[in-house]
Design a protein around this motif. Sequence first.
Motif: not given
Length: 118
Positions: A1-24
């Motif tokens: 269960m903890r691994v699944e939570g980390l994967r979701e958090e990584v996916a969310r942060l990847a989306g945030v990073l991509e949005a930030a790169e687009i804005e830059l």
Amino acid sequence: MRVEGLREEVARLAGVLEAAEIELDRRVIAREELVEALAASAAETTAVTEAEAEQETAPAGAGFDRAALARRIAGDGAGAGLSADSGRARRAAACGPGAAEGQGDHGSAGLGGNVGEG
């Protein structure tokens, strides 16, 4: 269960990073466009200022070719191929096509010579 939570958090942060790169990227493009617009405005202001200064120092009766000034501002006017510091380039811009070769507008008074010669 903890691994699944980390994967979701990584996916969310990847989306945030991509949005930030687009804005830059968007901001970099906007900045480049602003720099280009400022450079064009500065060139236009310089051309107009130089033309006004030349007209003020032109002898009485010398013609002023507004079309040549407009072509010079647009960047395709008479004087193409001449250095910006060349007196021939300034006369060509002030007198119209052919002025650099001594065939320009000789003014409304019909006086010989190009504007600025004397």
